[in-house]
Design an enzyme around this catalytic site. Structure first.
Site, short mmCIF file in Angstrom:
data_model
loop_
_atom_site.label_atom_id
_atom_site.label_comp_id
_atom_site.label_asym_id
_atom_site.label_seq_id
_atom_site.Cartn_x
_atom_site.Cartn_y
_atom_site.Cartn_z
N ARG A 1 1.44 14.80 -12.04
CA ARG A 1 0.50 13.85 -11.55
C ARG A 1 -0.20 14.12 -10.37
NH1 ARG A 1 5.52 11.11 -11.32
NH2 ARG A 1 6.65 11.54 -9.45
N ASP A 2 -1.27 13.20 -9.89
CA ASP A 2 -1.90 12.99 -8.72
C ASP A 2 -2.82 14.46 -8.59
OD1 ASP A 2 0.18 11.30 -8.02
OD2 ASP A 2 1.42 12.69 -6.92
N GLN B 1 -3.17 3.38 -3.25
CA GLN B 1 -2.39 2.89 -4.27
C GLN B 1 -1.93 1.53 -3.63
OE1 GLN B 1 -0.35 4.68 -7.13
NE2 GLN B 1 -2.57 4.83 -6.98
N LEU C 1 0.94 -1.20 -0.07
CA LEU C 1 0.09 0.02 0.07
C LEU C 1 0.93 1.16 -0.01
CD1 LEU C 1 -2.82 0.61 2.49
CD2 LEU C 1 -0.70 2.25 2.61
N ASN C 2 0.63 2.30 -0.91
CA ASN C 2 1.00 3.50 -0.37
C ASN C 2 0.19 4.56 -0.47
OD1 ASN C 2 1.78 2.92 -3.45
ND2 ASN C 2 2.43 4.93 -3.71
N ASP C 3 0.06 5.65 -1.22
CA ASP C 3 -0.75 6.82 -0.97
C ASP C 3 -2.45 6.65 -0.90
OD1 ASP C 3 1.67 7.63 -2.11
OD2 ASP C 3 0.73 8.56 -3.89
N GLU D 1 5.12 16.07 -5.09
CA GLU D 1 3.70 15.25 -5.33
C GLU D 1 2.63 15.53 -4.68
OE1 GLU D 1 6.21 11.23 -6.70
OE2 GLU D 1 6.20 11.49 -4.57
N TYR E 1 -2.14 5.57 -11.07
CA TYR E 1 -1.42 6.27 -10.07
C TYR E 1 -2.56 7.14 -9.05
CZ TYR E 1 3.37 5.32 -11.22
OH TYR E 1 4.68 4.52 -11.52
N SER E 2 -1.92 7.92 -8.11
CA SER E 2 -2.78 8.63 -7.22
C SER E 2 -3.64 9.81 -7.60
CB SER E 2 -1.84 9.47 -6.45
OG SER E 2 -1.18 8.42 -5.46
#
Ligand code: FRU
Length: 469
Positions: A166-167, A55, A37-39, A220, A98-99
């Site tokens: 991104r994001d 993520q 797991l990330n963001d 980010e 992605y995020s």
């Protein structure tokens, strides 16, 4: 059901059987059932239910291709895993979903995210070889998608940027939709791009937030929100150099209050780190139905596998989120405190005065009030929290490096210590100082039955909260 779903469901079934045996699985924090797991992504409250996406690499605890995992909760503490609604299954997101964020409107969730595409050939994937598509997926329940479309491509972003854009974070103000995205310029400066739209699909570039001084090469996961009369810009910069006790982690997460109207060229003022500990990155916020600004961050950092070896990898999963935190501005400082629902989680408490020592539950909370004097707290025999009134620095220090799995010491200037809340959830510790003005977050990995506390603070009044069946 496609083949990917089938493999995934078998994996989950196996995994759920082993949940009880896993030593470091948190009880009230979001963690992946298996994998990495990330963001946090797409945080929202929809038809009364809280939704958190994240993520997620379902097939490896050490990362890889990014999907969006999904979980729901009615109280921000009991989370149910709902599946993997967003997969990198289109030409425009084939190397990672992605995020991104969620906008709730007309009984639908609008999920904005970055479609990461890596082209074949020799590339550095910074200046060439990558496309970051701004994508929109629409869902009625968060579990399945009705549509997926590409809203912006490399040609739609300012021409002085690298391929790192991104994001998207999207919100609505009056009749206009706004979006911020993080980016890296050709001259290696981090910036936040601001776009507006009248229909959620066609976006116009309005301007950018940046600093005059160098402040990292990439920003980010931006977020922008109004809170207690301030407009807050939140970013996770990469490439900021350590400066004394500040910016000690490889990457940071910082906020500042903007000067002026955010859509009319507001200026960035001084940034402040959101967390003084080891494990905090990519925070995102949302507005709950009752008007609270709630933030969840990844209790982890990218690219630190060289420094930390998290033992949960052996159990087939890695990383967790922070506790959802209510944000407020007090005395000109952005404060973070656990959501008020946490008070209902505990059904037992014990008060004490002065020094305190004993075994604790693996999931519990300590609330301490001091008269501004010195204090030392030792958790699980090897994580020390200390403050000396003359030094005016609060330290979080692992005296046992195995307990910290490589983490060492972090400190931050604190003028006076009046209160401390320590939230322990099996393998995560969050320490809130002075009503949330300063926060320290870390993972830790105590041996079984090694959950203990020793508090040395002569002038302290404390309460120990825990849950007993
Ligand atoms: C931050 C980040 C984001 C990106 C995502 C990919 O941790 O690098 O910028 O969208 O992770 O997983």
């Amino acid at each position: 059901m496609n083949a990917l779903h089938q493999i995934w469901e078998q994996l989950i079934e196996e995994r759920l059987k082993r949940f009880q045996e896993e030593r470091w699985r948190p009880k009230l924090h979001i963690a992946p059932p298996a994998g990495w797991l990330n963001d946090p992504n797409g945080l929202c409250q929809y038809r009364g239910v809280y939704h958190a996406f994240y993520q997620f690499c379902p097939f490896s605890a050490e990362g890889g291709l990014k999907f969006w995992g999904h979980c729901t909760s009615r109280d921000l503490l009991h989370w149910t895993f709902e599946g993997v609604p967003l997969m990198p299954d289109q030409p425009e997101d084939c190397h990672g979903a992605y995020s991104g964020s969620a906008l709730v409107e007309n009984e639908k969730m609008y999920l904005y995210y970055t479609g990461n595409v890596k082209e074949t050939g020799e590339h550095d994937f910074i200046h060439t070889g990558r496309r970051a598509c701004t994508m929109l997926a629409v869902s009625k329940d968060g579990k399945s998608l009705e549509t997926k479309e590409v809203l912006m491509n490399h040609e739609d972003y300012p021409s002085d940027l690298t391929r790192h854009v991104r994001d998207p974070k999207v919100w609505k103000k009056k009749d206009t939709y706004y979006m911020v995205q993080g980016a890296r310029t050709m001259s290696d400066r981090g910036v936040v791009l601001l776009f507006s739209s009248g229909d959620k699909r066609h976006w116009r570039f309005l301007g950018r937030f940046e600093t005059e001084e160098d402040f990292g090469y990439m920003w980010e996961c931006p977020d922008l929100y109004e809170l207690d009369g301030q407009t807050v810009l939140s970013i996770s910069p990469q490439g900021v150099k350590a400066d004394g006790l500040k910016y000690a982690n490889l990457y940071q997460s910082v906020t500042c209050f903007l000067e002026g109207d955010f859509c009319m060229g507001a200026r960035v003022k001084e940034f402040r780190e959101l967390d003084g500990g080891f494990d905090f990155y990519a925070p995102q916020t949302f507005l709950s139905d009752d008007g609270r600004r709630i933030q969840i961050a990844w209790m982890g950092l990218p690219d630190v596998q060289e420094f930390y070896t998290n033992p949960t990898v052996e159990d087939g999963w890695q990383h967790m989120m922070t506790i959802p935190r209510e944000l407020s501005v007090k005395n000109g400082v952005l404060c973070q405190n656990p959501v008020r629902e946490l008070a209902c989680w505990w059904n037992r408490s014990r008060s004490f005065e002065g020094d305190f020592e004993g075994e604790t539950e693996s999931c519990c909370e300590f609330e301490l009030h001091t008269e501004g004097g010195s204090l030392e707290v030792l958790l699980a025999g090897g994580l020390k929290l200390r403050y000396h009134a003359e030094e005016k620095i609060f330290w979080m220090e692992f005296t046992d490096l195995v307990l910290g799995a490589g983490r060492t010491a972090r400190g931050r200037e604190v003028q006076e210590l009046k209160s401390l809340r320590i939230l322990i959830d099996v393998s995560g510790v969050e320490v809130f100082l002075n009503g949330g003005e300063d926060v320290f977050t870390t993972r830790f990995y105590p041996e079984e039955n090694a959950y203990t506390i020793q508090i040395k603070a002569p002038d302290c009044r404390g309460t120990y909260y825990f849950h007993s069946l």
